[in-house]
Design an enzyme around this catalytic site. Structure first.
Site, short mmCIF file in Angstrom:
data_model
loop_
_atom_site.label_atom_id
_atom_site.label_comp_id
_atom_site.label_asym_id
_atom_site.label_seq_id
_atom_site.Cartn_x
_atom_site.Cartn_y
_atom_site.Cartn_z
CB CYS A 38 49.16 39.31 42.61
SG CYS A 38 49.08 37.72 43.46
CB SER A 64 38.81 31.06 34.92
OG SER A 64 39.41 31.71 36.03
CE LYS A 77 52.28 31.93 37.95
NZ LYS A 77 52.15 33.20 38.71
CB ILE A 134 39.49 43.44 37.59
CG1 ILE A 134 38.55 42.24 37.41
CG2 ILE A 134 38.78 44.76 37.50
CD1 ILE A 134 37.42 42.16 38.42
CB THR A 157 41.70 37.12 41.39
OG1 THR A 157 42.92 37.40 42.08
CG2 THR A 157 41.98 36.19 40.23
N GLY A 205 50.91 32.57 44.82
CA GLY A 205 52.04 33.22 45.50
C GLY A 205 53.15 33.64 44.56
#
Length: 304
Positions: A128, A264, A47, A189, A191, A74
């Protein structure tokens, strides 16, 4: 029949296969990263980690669509000081561990990388789409991307990858800025900025109102970005975006990716890494090819 060799050398790292866990999925703890390593990933990305602890955006932070996921986490994280132990645990998984880091300016990236010494590589999150002051807020400025990459390279004792945003007019310009700063590879890439609204209440569904779209819907966007970057850059391109099966891996590699990241699809099957690598090995064997034969094939087919 001999097993097809899927091992690769990527920016000096030895990977048993080119399927890597993408940042942001099961990457918060060392034990979850070890679990992904045990599930067949060739490497894992943590992460994204920052200077200070961040709680992230208010819920709902994730929403499943028919074509993928919308999320606006976030950048929640415990800070690099609290994450050091997780990094040590993750490395027990036996595959390279790439630390994803984010910051607002070059000095913050340097501080985090120095504080997370021991990662096998660092992935700079300048992409992000939903964190004010971070991610794409700095990654859409080519001058800043070059400065951040230079600072990271000076701080790191390991390769530096730069994860690019598709939410720009020309991703190649940003890729060239990363290469100019000394990046060892680019990742394309992150998102695509998106939004969903509840038609019964009229409210935006995500707590942050908008977020980033991942999954099958963005796969063609990612393929185009990888194709363009491969054509323009001299450093490796790692493809990510909507990869859910071996056919997606082959397509991404034909566009120019030397490795791929999967995010995903992990929600549907934690065994996705074993599934795609088994399929990739069968594909190569059935067509009497090796990995190098398919990387960039689409460029060679059209003669440029």
């Amino acid at each position: 029949m001999a097993r097809t060799d899927l091992s690769i050398e990527l920016t000096g790292l030895a990977l048993e296969n080119p399927a890597i866990l993408a940042a942001g999925v099961l990457g918060t703890t060392g034990s979850s990263l070890k679990r992904i390593a045990d599930s067949g990933a060739g490497a894992v990305v943590t992460k994204s980690i920052g200077i200070e602890p961040k709680p992230g955006h208010p819920n709902p932070t994730m929403f499943k669509l028919g074509c993928g996921f919308l999320n606006a986490m976030g950048l929640p994280n415990p800070s690099y000081k609290e994450f050091r132990g997780e990094l040590i645990t993750a490395r027990e998984g036996g595959v390279p561990v790439i630390a994803s880091v984010f910051g607002a300016h070059p000095d913050e990236f340097s501080q985090i990388i120095t504080g997370l010494d021991g990662a096998d590589a660092y992935e700079l999150n300048v992409s992000c789409p939903h964190a004010s002051g971070y991610g794409a807020a700095v990654g859409t400025d080519p001058v800043l991307v070059t400065e951040i990459t230079k600072a990271a390279k000076q701080a790191a004792n390991a390769p530096v990858w730069v994860k690019l945003t598709p939410n720009v007019t020309d991703i190649v310009e940003i890729g060239e800025a990363a290469q100019k700063g000394g990046a060892d590879a680019v990742v394309a890439i992150n998102t695509v900025r998106g939004m969903a609204i509840d038609i019964h209440s009229g409210y935006p569904i995500l707590g942050n109102r908008f977020g980033g779209l991942s999954g099958a819907a963005i796969h063609p966007v990612a393929v185009k970005c990888v194709y363009d970057l491969y054509q323009a850059l001299d450093i490796p391109v790692i493809g990510v975006g909507g990869i859910a099966n071996y056919q997606d891996v082959v397509e991404m590699m034909m566009a120019g990716a030397c490795a791929v990241q999967i995010g995903s699809a992990v929600y549907d099957s934690i065994n996705i890494f074993n599934e795609v690598t088994a399929g990739l090995a069968r594909y190569l064997a059935d067509n009497s090819m090796e990995l190098d034969d398919i990387i960039g094939m689409a460029h060679r087919k059209v003669g440029r």
